[in-house]
Design a protein around this motif. Structure first.
Motif, mmCIF file in Angstrom:
data_model
loop_
_atom_site.group_PDB
_atom_site.id
_atom_site.type_symbol
_atom_site.label_atom_id
_atom_site.label_comp_id
_atom_site.label_asym_id
_atom_site.label_seq_id
_atom_site.Cartn_x
_atom_site.Cartn_y
_atom_site.Cartn_z
ATOM 1 N N UNK A 112 24.884 86.890 -81.586
ATOM 2 C CA UNK A 112 24.084 87.924 -82.253
ATOM 3 C C UNK A 112 23.525 88.927 -81.248
ATOM 4 N N UNK A 113 23.017 88.425 -80.110
ATOM 5 C CA UNK A 113 22.407 89.313 -79.116
ATOM 6 C C UNK A 113 23.424 90.265 -78.501
ATOM 7 N N UNK A 114 24.623 89.756 -78.231
ATOM 8 C CA UNK A 114 25.659 90.555 -77.592
ATOM 9 C C UNK A 114 26.566 91.257 -78.602
ATOM 10 N N UNK A 115 26.289 91.010 -79.878
ATOM 11 C CA UNK A 115 27.112 91.591 -80.953
ATOM 12 C C UNK A 115 28.585 91.243 -80.777
ATOM 13 N N UNK A 116 28.824 89.989 -80.474
ATOM 14 C CA UNK A 116 30.191 89.483 -80.323
ATOM 15 C C UNK A 116 30.826 89.374 -81.705
ATOM 16 N N UNK A 117 32.009 89.914 -81.837
ATOM 17 C CA UNK A 117 32.653 89.956 -83.154
ATOM 18 C C UNK A 117 33.742 88.912 -83.337
ATOM 19 N N UNK A 118 34.183 88.269 -82.229
ATOM 20 C CA UNK A 118 35.304 87.340 -82.320
ATOM 21 C C UNK A 118 35.012 86.066 -81.547
ATOM 22 N N UNK A 119 35.240 84.927 -82.194
ATOM 23 C CA UNK A 119 35.171 83.624 -81.548
ATOM 24 C C UNK A 119 36.600 83.098 -81.445
ATOM 25 N N UNK A 120 37.038 82.804 -80.218
ATOM 26 C CA UNK A 120 38.420 82.388 -80.008
ATOM 27 C C UNK A 120 38.539 80.865 -80.063
ATOM 28 N N UNK A 121 39.415 80.401 -80.940
ATOM 29 C CA UNK A 121 39.782 78.983 -80.978
ATOM 30 C C UNK A 121 41.062 78.811 -80.166
ATOM 31 N N UNK A 122 41.565 77.568 -80.115
ATOM 32 C CA UNK A 122 42.743 77.291 -79.290
ATOM 33 C C UNK A 122 43.756 76.457 -80.043
ATOM 34 N N UNK A 123 44.980 76.520 -79.571
ATOM 35 C CA UNK A 123 46.063 75.828 -80.253
ATOM 36 C C UNK A 123 45.979 74.312 -80.112
ATOM 37 N N UNK A 124 45.433 73.807 -79.004
ATOM 38 C CA UNK A 124 45.430 72.367 -78.765
ATOM 39 C C UNK A 124 44.053 71.743 -78.945
ATOM 40 N N UNK A 125 43.090 72.476 -79.470
ATOM 41 C CA UNK A 125 41.731 71.960 -79.626
ATOM 42 C C UNK A 125 41.246 72.172 -81.053
ATOM 43 N N UNK A 126 40.345 71.309 -81.483
ATOM 44 C CA UNK A 126 39.776 71.434 -82.829
ATOM 45 C C UNK A 126 38.980 72.732 -82.944
ATOM 46 N N UNK A 127 39.182 73.486 -84.016
ATOM 47 C CA UNK A 127 38.458 74.751 -84.192
ATOM 48 C C UNK A 127 37.133 74.609 -84.935
ATOM 49 N N UNK A 128 36.725 73.383 -85.270
ATOM 50 C CA UNK A 128 35.605 73.182 -86.191
ATOM 51 C C UNK A 128 34.328 73.830 -85.685
ATOM 52 N N UNK A 129 33.952 73.558 -84.423
ATOM 53 C CA UNK A 129 32.694 74.093 -83.902
ATOM 54 C C UNK A 129 32.760 75.611 -83.821
ATOM 55 N N UNK A 130 33.886 76.136 -83.320
ATOM 56 C CA UNK A 130 34.029 77.590 -83.218
ATOM 57 C C UNK A 130 33.949 78.249 -84.594
ATOM 58 N N UNK A 131 34.575 77.635 -85.583
ATOM 59 C CA UNK A 131 34.538 78.195 -86.939
ATOM 60 C C UNK A 131 33.126 78.126 -87.521
ATOM 61 N N UNK A 132 32.378 77.071 -87.177
ATOM 62 C CA UNK A 132 30.998 76.950 -87.646
ATOM 63 C C UNK A 132 30.136 78.081 -87.086
ATOM 64 N N UNK A 133 30.292 78.346 -85.785
ATOM 65 C CA UNK A 133 29.535 79.426 -85.154
ATOM 66 C C UNK A 133 29.924 80.765 -85.770
ATOM 67 N N UNK A 134 31.211 80.959 -86.009
ATOM 68 C CA UNK A 134 31.662 82.215 -86.619
ATOM 69 C C UNK A 134 31.073 82.392 -88.014
ATOM 70 N N UNK A 135 31.063 81.314 -88.784
ATOM 71 C CA UNK A 135 30.516 81.395 -90.138
ATOM 72 C C UNK A 135 29.025 81.726 -90.113
#
Length: 343
Positions: free
Chosen positions: A278-301
């Motif tokens: 929020x502070x940096x106004x980041x618009x994209x959270x990058x997930x990876x092909x070999x790792x679970x995306x759950x935490x990244x998707x939670x932060x994005x949501x």
């Protein structure tokens, strides 16, 4: 950069030619007369195939799609290390490989850490916490050209529990393949070692290393120009595997977890990253092909950011955005450009 590599290759060829009459391999060649090269991870396998060409038989110890950090070796794989002409590895990346090479093939080991300057973890991580300084997205003051040195930038970058993990990687980050120029330097060193083991084909190894160096320089050019002007320079990733890429192209890597993609970030770390988004106004959270995306998707949501996929280039599978190292690196470049708003 290229002039130095060429000089090294020429010097190696002269030295091998002078010593060829008394030079032999450290172990028997493969049954078809080829040198046997063992690697622990895909990027080194790709490099060995490119530099060795038709004169080598390359065996990679990590199966496609497997998590390379957690590799456990079978007895046949340990025998493969014992019988190899060259064991090409990165110390600190895969403890099982380090141990097996030390016991079974140390005299035939070629450690990438001896060929390139690896970054200290605190420099490679380049992670920011929620209180870090602002970074101008377009006027960064860094040189994006080919002679970008991997020196200490002098910034006091914030670090947190996301920078560590359960694996003992030592004091240096082994994920050097995210920097194409370091891959080119490693190609030069590999060509020299192959030439020592197989003097009859020294010229071929030299030429192959020069060719792959040209291809890697082209990738470096594309990244340098493609990431020069971006709306954001905050690279928010699932785990801290992209430190070399961030360091070379002046991005700020923010790893949700540490270097281990399987490690679970604490609730405090997740909240801290969400504040940073929020502070940096980041618009994209990058997930990876070999790792679970759950935490990244939670932060994005929670923050309204979108998700995109980066490939750590640790193995090629049907899920990879390309079929080899160059194509996956270029796919990653396209994803970063879109995610950071680069023009």
């Amino acid at each position: 950069m290229r002039s130095g590599r060429v000089a090294a290759l020429i010097a190696a060829g002269v030295a091998v030619g002078a010593a060829a009459s008394g030079c032999g391999t450290a172990s028997d060649e493969g049954s078809d007369g080829k040198l046997t090269v063992v690697t622990g991870i895909y990027p080194l396998e790709w490099l060995a195939v490119q530099v060795g060409g038709d004169h080598v038989e390359v065996t990679n110890l990590t199966e496609p799609g497997a998590e390379p950090h957690d590799l456990e070796l079978s007895p046949p794989q340990i025998r493969t290390i014992h019988n190899a002409d060259v064991n090409f590895f990165i110390t600190g990346l895969q403890p099982a490989v380090d141990d097996a090479i030390a016991k079974e093939g140390g005299e035939r080991a070629l450690d990438v850490a001896d060929l390139v300057d690896l970054l200290p973890f605190d420099e490679a991580a380049h992670d920011h916490d929620a209180t870090d300084h602002d970074h101008d997205a377009t006027d960064d003051g860094h040189d994006h050209g080919h002679d970008h040195a991997h020196e200490d930038e002098g910034d006091d970058h914030g670090h947190d529990e996301g920078a560590g993990d359960g694996h003992d990687h030592g004091d240096e980050d082994p994920h050097m393949w995210q920097d194409p120029e370091l891959m080119a330097e490693a190609a030069t060193g590999l060509a020299e070692r192959l030439a020592e083991a197989d003097p009859d084909h020294a010229d071929d190894y030299t030429a192959n290393a020069e060719r792959v160096g040209t291809e890697l320089d082209a990738i470096d050019d594309e990244f340098s120009s493609g990431l020069k002007e971006c709306k954001s320079r905050e690279l928010l990733t699932n785990h801290s595997a992209f430190g070399y890429l961030a360091h070379r192209y002046d991005l700020n890597q923010v790893g949700i977890s540490g270097l281990d993609p399987e490690s679970e970030p604490s609730p405090a770390r997740i909240a801290e990253v969400a504040r940073l988004v929020k502070d940096k106004e980041i618009t994209t959270v990058f997930t990876e092909t070999l790792a679970s995306p759950v935490v990244a998707e939670t932060i994005a949501d929670e923050t309204g950011a979108k998700t995109a996929v980066l490939d750590p280039v640790e193995g090629i599978t049907d899920e990879s955005p390309g079929t080899d190292y160059p194509s996956v690196m270029r796919a990653n470049l396209a994803a970063i450009q879109e995610g950071l708003g680069c023009s």
